[in-house]
Design an enzyme around this catalytic site. Structure first.
Site, PDB file in Angstrom:
ATOM      1  CG  ASP A  90      -2.184   0.718   1.021  1.00  0.00           C
ATOM      2  OD1 ASP A  90      -2.386   1.222  -0.095  1.00  0.00           O
ATOM      3  OD2 ASP A  90      -2.975   0.803   1.964  1.00  0.00           O
ATOM      4  CG  ASN A 141      -7.374  -2.840  -5.936  1.00  0.00           C
ATOM      5  OD1 ASN A 141      -6.428  -3.561  -5.657  1.00  0.00           O
ATOM      6  ND2 ASN A 141      -7.715  -1.811  -5.162  1.00  0.00           N
TER       7      ASN A 141
END
Ligand code: FPP
Length: 235
Positions: free
Chosen positions: A2, A50
């Site tokens: 991330d 996503n």
């Protein structure tokens, strides 16, 4: 992995530049983890959620994945790295799927190191897929209802054949699991670091492993019981 987007934004760059740098980190982390004796690494590369990102970012990520696999094939073969995936990869674009299939086949015999890419992965979806497959196995008489167990159920998870993770690292200061290996991480240790993924280096990995080594994994037992078992194993 991330923090790619924030890394880019902090530098006034498009988000995709962060992802490009993120791919460099992937290379670095594989190399360092091999040096440290790690044998299995799972990277959460693309979650089932996503797809909600802007289309051009999704397209760029799929392109980066394809390019990465093409470029790394020789290295995987040289370093005896086996590639596998977890997730609904059948829903990925054809180019990425083809390259994945090719790399998986070319590396399937290797046992030194297993790199697992979580692609179009989500833990809840995985449980639903596994439950469906388990129900079919029960209906076919392959598993008797009285024999239902975690052991026979977990053989239907995408991770079948992989050990549970010992350590889960999340970068960029977020302290969530975000639908990642929820069941498999039942006894995992967690390390959360503020470092953004593109900046994550060998020292950060060493620190996370050192932190892991300091933890006591009790699996429900008392500290005294664990120390006694450890003592017995050493003598
Ligand atoms: C998280 O950062 C990163 C991703 C969602 C994608 C990671 C994918 C790659 C690095 C490329 C392809 C994969 C491989 C294995 C070569 P973010 O965009 O959520 O960062 P932010 O939270 O700062 O916005």
């Amino acid at each position: 992995m991330d923090g790619n987007g924030r890394w880019a934004q902090q530098r006034g760059l498009p988000r995709i530049e962060g992802h490009r740098r993120g791919v460099e980190t992937v290379r670095r982390v594989i190399d360092s983890s091999r040096e440290f004796g790690v044998r299995m690494l799972t990277l959460y590369a693309f979650s089932a959620e996503n797809w909600r990102r802007p289309q051009d970012e999704v397209g760029a990520l799929m392109g980066l994945l394809e390019l990465y696999l093409k470029r790394e094939l020789q290295t995987f073969v040289k370093n005896r790295i086996r590639l596998r995936t977890i997730g609904r990869t059948q829903e990925l674009p054809a180019g990425a799927r083809r390259q994945l299939q090719h790399t998986i086949e070319a590396t399937q015999g290797f046992e030194d190191y297993t790199l697992t890419l979580a692609l179009n992965y989500g833990s809840r979806g995985e449980v639903v897929d596994a439950a469906r497959a388990y129900a079919a196995a029960l209906a076919a008489g392959e598993v008797a209802p009285d024999d239902c167990s975690w052991e026979s159920f977990s053989r239907h998870l995408y991770t079948a054949g992989l050990p549970d993770p010992d350590l889960v690292i999340r970068t960029s200061g977020e302290t969530r699991l975000s639908n990642f290996l929820l069941l498999q991480a039942a006894y995992a240790e967690f390390v959360f670091t503020p470092v953004l993924w593109p900046d994550f280096g060998k020292d950060d990995l060493a620190q996370a492993l050192a932190e892991y080594a300091r933890r006591e994994r009790r699996y429900g037992k008392t500290s005294e019981q664990c120390r006694a078992t450890e003592h017995a194993q050493q003598h």
